[in-house]
Design a protein around this motif. Structure first.
Motif, PDB file in Angstrom:
ATOM      1  N   ALA A  67      28.449   6.916  31.103  1.00  0.00           N
ATOM      2  CA  ALA A  67      27.702   7.414  32.271  1.00  0.00           C
ATOM      3  C   ALA A  67      26.244   7.592  31.880  1.00  0.00           C
ATOM      4  O   ALA A  67      25.926   8.330  30.958  1.00  0.00           O
ATOM      5  N   LYS A  68      25.365   6.873  32.589  1.00  0.00           N
ATOM      6  CA  LYS A  68      23.932   6.957  32.292  1.00  0.00           C
ATOM      7  C   LYS A  68      23.164   6.653  33.568  1.00  0.00           C
ATOM      8  O   LYS A  68      23.679   6.010  34.491  1.00  0.00           O
ATOM      9  N   TRP A  69      21.913   7.092  33.636  1.00  0.00           N
ATOM     10  CA  TRP A  69      21.133   6.909  34.843  1.00  0.00           C
ATOM     11  C   TRP A  69      19.654   7.125  34.551  1.00  0.00           C
ATOM     12  O   TRP A  69      19.280   7.677  33.519  1.00  0.00           O
ATOM     13  N   ARG A  70      18.839   6.675  35.492  1.00  0.00           N
ATOM     14  CA  ARG A  70      17.401   6.900  35.410  1.00  0.00           C
ATOM     15  C   ARG A  70      17.078   8.142  36.239  1.00  0.00           C
ATOM     16  O   ARG A  70      17.505   8.265  37.387  1.00  0.00           O
ATOM     17  N   THR A  71      16.326   9.055  35.655  1.00  0.00           N
ATOM     18  CA  THR A  71      15.987  10.301  36.341  1.00  0.00           C
ATOM     19  C   THR A  71      14.849  10.061  37.335  1.00  0.00           C
ATOM     20  O   THR A  71      14.160   9.037  37.272  1.00  0.00           O
ATOM     21  N   PRO A  72      14.615  10.992  38.265  1.00  0.00           N
ATOM     22  CA  PRO A  72      13.541  10.819  39.263  1.00  0.00           C
ATOM     23  C   PRO A  72      12.152  10.612  38.654  1.00  0.00           C
ATOM     24  O   PRO A  72      11.304   9.975  39.267  1.00  0.00           O
ATOM     25  N   ASP A  73      11.927  11.123  37.438  1.00  0.00           N
ATOM     26  CA  ASP A  73      10.613  10.948  36.817  1.00  0.00           C
ATOM     27  C   ASP A  73      10.551   9.698  35.940  1.00  0.00           C
ATOM     28  O   ASP A  73       9.639   9.536  35.134  1.00  0.00           O
ATOM     29  N   GLY A  74      11.529   8.798  36.082  1.00  0.00           N
ATOM     30  CA  GLY A  74      11.503   7.527  35.384  1.00  0.00           C
ATOM     31  C   GLY A  74      12.074   7.529  33.992  1.00  0.00           C
ATOM     32  O   GLY A  74      12.031   6.499  33.307  1.00  0.00           O
ATOM     33  N   LEU A  75      12.652   8.650  33.544  1.00  0.00           N
ATOM     34  CA  LEU A  75      13.247   8.733  32.212  1.00  0.00           C
ATOM     35  C   LEU A  75      14.722   8.369  32.266  1.00  0.00           C
ATOM     36  O   LEU A  75      15.272   8.114  33.325  1.00  0.00           O
ATOM     37  N   MET A  76      15.359   8.351  31.109  1.00  0.00           N
ATOM     38  CA  MET A  76      16.780   8.042  31.024  1.00  0.00           C
ATOM     39  C   MET A  76      17.564   9.267  30.589  1.00  0.00           C
ATOM     40  O   MET A  76      17.059  10.139  29.874  1.00  0.00           O
ATOM     41  N   ASP A  77      18.824   9.330  31.014  1.00  0.00           N
ATOM     42  CA  ASP A  77      19.730  10.397  30.608  1.00  0.00           C
ATOM     43  C   ASP A  77      21.144   9.862  30.691  1.00  0.00           C
ATOM     44  O   ASP A  77      21.391   8.815  31.299  1.00  0.00           O
ATOM     45  N   GLY A  78      22.098  10.565  30.077  1.00  0.00           N
ATOM     46  CA  GLY A  78      23.478  10.105  30.104  1.00  0.00           C
ATOM     47  C   GLY A  78      24.432  11.151  29.580  1.00  0.00           C
ATOM     48  O   GLY A  78      24.030  12.230  29.123  1.00  0.00           O
ATOM     49  N   LEU A  79      25.722  10.808  29.636  1.00  0.00           N
ATOM     50  CA  LEU A  79      26.792  11.688  29.185  1.00  0.00           C
ATOM     51  C   LEU A  79      27.624  10.954  28.137  1.00  0.00           C
ATOM     52  O   LEU A  79      27.722   9.723  28.156  1.00  0.00           O
ATOM     53  N   THR A  80      28.225  11.692  27.233  1.00  0.00           N
ATOM     54  CA  THR A  80      29.128  11.091  26.256  1.00  0.00           C
ATOM     55  C   THR A  80      30.492  10.870  26.889  1.00  0.00           C
ATOM     56  O   THR A  80      30.784  11.366  27.986  1.00  0.00           O
ATOM     57  N   THR A  81      31.355  10.119  26.198  1.00  0.00           N
ATOM     58  CA  THR A  81      32.633   9.702  26.784  1.00  0.00           C
ATOM     59  C   THR A  81      33.466  10.880  27.263  1.00  0.00           C
ATOM     60  O   THR A  81      33.865  10.951  28.428  1.00  0.00           O
ATOM     61  N   ASN A  82      33.753  11.816  26.380  1.00  0.00           N
ATOM     62  CA  ASN A  82      34.569  12.971  26.751  1.00  0.00           C
ATOM     63  C   ASN A  82      33.744  14.204  27.093  1.00  0.00           C
ATOM     64  O   ASN A  82      34.293  15.230  27.479  1.00  0.00           O
ATOM     65  N   GLY A  83      32.454  14.121  26.943  1.00  0.00           N
ATOM     66  CA  GLY A  83      31.569  15.185  27.384  1.00  0.00           C
ATOM     67  C   GLY A  83      31.498  16.384  26.461  1.00  0.00           C
ATOM     68  O   GLY A  83      32.364  16.621  25.614  1.00  0.00           O
ATOM     69  N   VAL A  84      30.429  17.142  26.630  1.00  0.00           N
ATOM     70  CA  VAL A  84      30.224  18.419  25.954  1.00  0.00           C
ATOM     71  C   VAL A  84      30.074  19.477  27.036  1.00  0.00           C
ATOM     72  O   VAL A  84      29.137  19.436  27.830  1.00  0.00           O
ATOM     73  N   LEU A  85      31.011  20.407  27.091  1.00  0.00           N
ATOM     74  CA  LEU A  85      31.011  21.445  28.118  1.00  0.00           C
ATOM     75  C   LEU A  85      30.533  22.766  27.528  1.00  0.00           C
ATOM     76  O   LEU A  85      30.812  23.088  26.368  1.00  0.00           O
ATOM     77  N   VAL A  86      29.824  23.532  28.341  1.00  0.00           N
ATOM     78  CA  VAL A  86      29.293  24.826  27.907  1.00  0.00           C
ATOM     79  C   VAL A  86      29.560  25.868  28.986  1.00  0.00           C
ATOM     80  O   VAL A  86      29.468  25.574  30.183  1.00  0.00           O
ATOM     81  N   MET A  87      29.906  27.061  28.547  1.00  0.00           N
ATOM     82  CA  MET A  87      30.092  28.184  29.471  1.00  0.00           C
ATOM     83  C   MET A  87      29.343  29.395  28.922  1.00  0.00           C
ATOM     84  O   MET A  87      29.583  29.826  27.789  1.00  0.00           O
ATOM     85  N   HIS A  88      28.404  29.918  29.703  1.00  0.00           N
ATOM     86  CA  HIS A  88      27.672  31.128  29.323  1.00  0.00           C
ATOM     87  C   HIS A  88      28.342  32.326  29.988  1.00  0.00           C
ATOM     88  O   HIS A  88      28.539  32.325  31.211  1.00  0.00           O
ATOM     89  N   PRO A  89      28.699  33.376  29.245  1.00  0.00           N
ATOM     90  CA  PRO A  89      29.339  34.535  29.855  1.00  0.00           C
ATOM     91  C   PRO A  89      28.386  35.297  30.756  1.00  0.00           C
ATOM     92  O   PRO A  89      27.179  35.361  30.494  1.00  0.00           O
ATOM     93  N   ALA A  90      28.928  35.840  31.809  1.00  0.00           N
ATOM     94  CA  ALA A  90      28.130  36.673  32.714  1.00  0.00           C
ATOM     95  C   ALA A  90      28.013  38.068  32.113  1.00  0.00           C
ATOM     96  O   ALA A  90      29.006  38.681  31.732  1.00  0.00           O
TER      97      ALA A  90
END
Length: 462
Positions: A214-237
Motif C-alpha cells: 500500500a503506497k500513495w502520493r500525498t497532497p503535497d506531492g510526497l510519497m508514503d506507504g504502509l508495510t505488509t502487516n502494518g505497525v499499529l500504535v495505541m496511546h492510553p487515554a
C-alpha cells in the motif's frame, strides 16, 4: 536515469526519518557532554508483553513444572534479543532525513540503490515506474530499529509471542513479524521526543515498498506507504497511570503519519488519515508488530512504577499475613523469584479463578467432563479453572505500586487492582483483524466477565 529532483521533499512529519544503528545493545551510552561516570541520557524503555511462561499446568499426577520466565524471554535475555530494551543517547548521532526525490525506471532501481552509504526508500508504482527518496545525515536525532532480523542494523530483535505465554521459536514457527518492522527516532535534545515509523532500513540502507504494498502520493506531492502487516500504535487515554483508560488503535505509515486501521491487517487499501494525532510515543503507548506487542515507558513514567524491591516487599508482606488454605489449613506463601524455574511448591497458593477463593494445592473436586483444569470450589461450589498464583515480576507493566490483590483469569498472574483492570479492558491485536484482552505477563487470553478476579485469602485461625 534521474527524471526529477526535489530537495524540498522533507516535511514536518517526514523529516525525522533515521539511519539505523551500527551496533545494537540493551543500553546505548551517551557521548556528547557526558562524563565517563555519568548515567547515559535515557529516552525510554521498550517492554515485550507476554514474554513469560509461568508454570503449574495440572496433570493426573499433580502440578507439572513449566518454564517460569517472569520478566524475561523463555530462552533468557541475550544481547539484542531480550524482554526489554533501554534506549539511550548514542555517542554520535546516526539520524537521516529526507533530501531528494527521484522518479526512475523500475528496472534501474537496483543500480540506483547500489550505494550502501546512501539511505533511501524505494516506492515501486508499476513495472516501469518507481520513486526513490534519498536521505541525508541528521545530527539532531538517534534511531533505533526493531525487527525479527538478527543483522547488526537491528537494535532490538523481536520474535513472535504466542497466546498463552512464551515466544514462538524453532524453524517450524513461521513468524508474521517483519525482519525490519519499525524504527523509533529520538531527539537528542530535550524534551527527547520519541517518534515511531513503520519499516526499517536493511543491510543495504534501503527500505523497499514493492508493487503490491500500500503506497500513495500525498497532497503535497510526497510519497508514503504502509508495510505488509502494518505497525499499529495505541496511546492510553490519561497517560499510563492509575486513571488510565485504553485508547484507540491506529496504524503508522512509513513516513510517520497516523491512519485508521485497514479492513484487514494486510489489505492494500489504507485507512483514513487522522490529522489531529501524531506518531509521538507517550508513556504507556503500545506498539503492535503483528506477532508481538511492545510497551513504551518514559523515564518519568518508570519513576512512578513500582521497583523490584517494592514488589519483593509486597511478597514478603503478603506471606507475613500467613494466609491459610481454608480446607487443608496449611499456611500458604508466594515463592521467591530467586527460587528459580521450578514447579509450584507445597506452600504455593492456588486460586479458583471464577470466584477468587485461594487454597493450597489439592487433588479433589475435579470436573474432568468440563475440562482438564476444571475444579469445583469447596467453599462456593463454582466450577472453573484451578491454577497456581504467581506474582508478576515485570514492574514496568504495572500502573501503580498497589498491593497484589487481583489475578488474571485464567493464568493466575497477580498484580494490583488497577493494573489488572486496565489490562483486562485493553484489547490487543491478534491475527489479521481480531482483538483480545490478554495477560501482560504471559500473553494468555483473558476469560470470564471481567478478565480478572479479586483474590479472597483466609487469615490464620489464631
Amino acid at each position: 536515469m534521474v527524471l526529477e529532483g526535489n530537495p524540498e521533499v522533507g516535511s514536518p512529519r517526514t523529516s525525522d526519518l533515521q539511519h539505523p544503528g551500527n551496533k545494537g545493545s540493551c543500553v546505548l551510552s551517551s557521548g556528547e557532554g557526558a562524563q565517563p561516570d555519568e548515567e547515559p541520557i535515557k529516552y525510554g524503555e521498550l517492554i515485550v508483553l507476554g514474554c513469560c511462561e509461568e508454570g503449574g499446568e495440572e496433570t493426573e499426577a499433580g502440578p507439572r513444572a513449566r518454564g517460569c520466565y517472569n520478566g524475561c524471554l523463555a530462552s533468557g535475555d541475550k544481547g539484542r534479543r531480550r524482554s526489554r530494551l533501554a534506549l539511550s543517547r548514542r555517542p554520535h548521532a546516526n539520524g537521516v532525513k529526507p533530501d531528494v526525490m527521484h522518479h526512475i525506471s523500475t528496472p534501474l532501481v537496483s543500480k540506483a540503490l547500489s550505494n550502501r552509504g546512501q539511505h533511501s526508500i524505494s516506492y515501486t508504482l508499476s513495472r516501469s515506474h518507481s520513486v526513490i527518496v534519498e536521505y541525508t545525515h541528521d545530527s539532531d536525532t538517534d534511531m533505533f530499529q526493531i525487527g525479527r532480523s538478527t543483522e547488526n542494523m537491528i537494535d532490538f530483535v523481536v520474535t513472535d509471542t504466542s497466546p498463552g505465554g512464551g515466544a514462538a521459536e524453532g524453524p517450524s514457527a513461521q513468524s508474521t513479524i517483519s525482519r525490519y518492522a519499525c524504527r523509533i527516532l529520538c531527539a537528542r535534545r530535550p524534551p527527547y521526543t520519541a517518534r515511531i515509523y513503520a519499516a526499517g532500513f536493511d543491510a543495504s540502507s534501503n527500505i523497499f515498498l514493492g508493487e503490491r504494498a500500500a503506497k500513495w502520493r500525498t497532497p503535497d506531492g510526497l510519497m508514503d506507504g504502509l508495510t505488509t502487516n502494518g505497525v499499529l500504535v495505541m496511546h492510553p487515554a490519561g497517560g499510563f497511570s492509575e486513571d488510565s483508560a485504553p485508547g484507540v488503535w491506529r496504524e503508522i505509515s512509513v513516513c510517520g503519519n497516523v491512519y485508521t486501521l485497514r479492513d484487514s491487517r494486510s489489505a492494500q487499501q489504507r485507512g483514513k488519515l487522522v490529522e489531529d494525532e501524531s506518531n509521538v510515543l507517550q508513556d504507556g503507548s503500545l506498539i503492535d508488530l503483528c506477532g508481538a506487542t511492545l510497551l513504551w515507558r518514559t523515564p518519568a513514567g518508570l519513576l512512578r512504577a513500582p521497583t523490584l524491591k517494592q514488589l519483593e516487599a509486597q511478597r514478603q508482606e503478603a506471606n507475613a499475613a500467613r494466609p491459610q488454605c481454608p480446607v487443608g489449613l496449611s499456611t500458604l506463601a508466594f515463592p521467591s523469584p530467586a527460587r528459580g524455574r521450578t514447579a509450584p511448591d507445597k506452600q504455593q497458593p492456588w486460586v479458583y479463578v471464577r470466584c477468587g477463593h485461594v487454597h493450597g494445592y489439592h487433588g479433589w473436586g475435579c470436573r474432568r467432563e468440563r475440562g482438564p483444569q476444571e475444579r469445583e470450589c469447596p467453599l462456593c461450589r463454582l466450577v472453573g479453572p484451578y491454577v497456581p498464583l504467581w506474582l508478576g515480576q515485570e514492574a514496568g507493566l504495572c500502573l501503580d505500586p498497589g498491593p497484589p490483590s487481583h489475578a488474571f483469569a485464567p493464568c493466575g498472574h497477580v498484580c494490583s487492582e488497577k493494573t489488572a483492570r486496565y489490562w483486562a479492558q485493553t484489547p490487543l491485536p491478534h491475527g489479521t483483524h481480531a482483538f483480545h484482552a490478554a495477560c501482560p505477563f504471559c500473553g494468555a487470553w483473558l476469560t470470564g466477565e471481567h478478565g480478572c478476579v479479586r483474590l479472597i485469602f483466609q487469615g490464620p485461625l489464631d
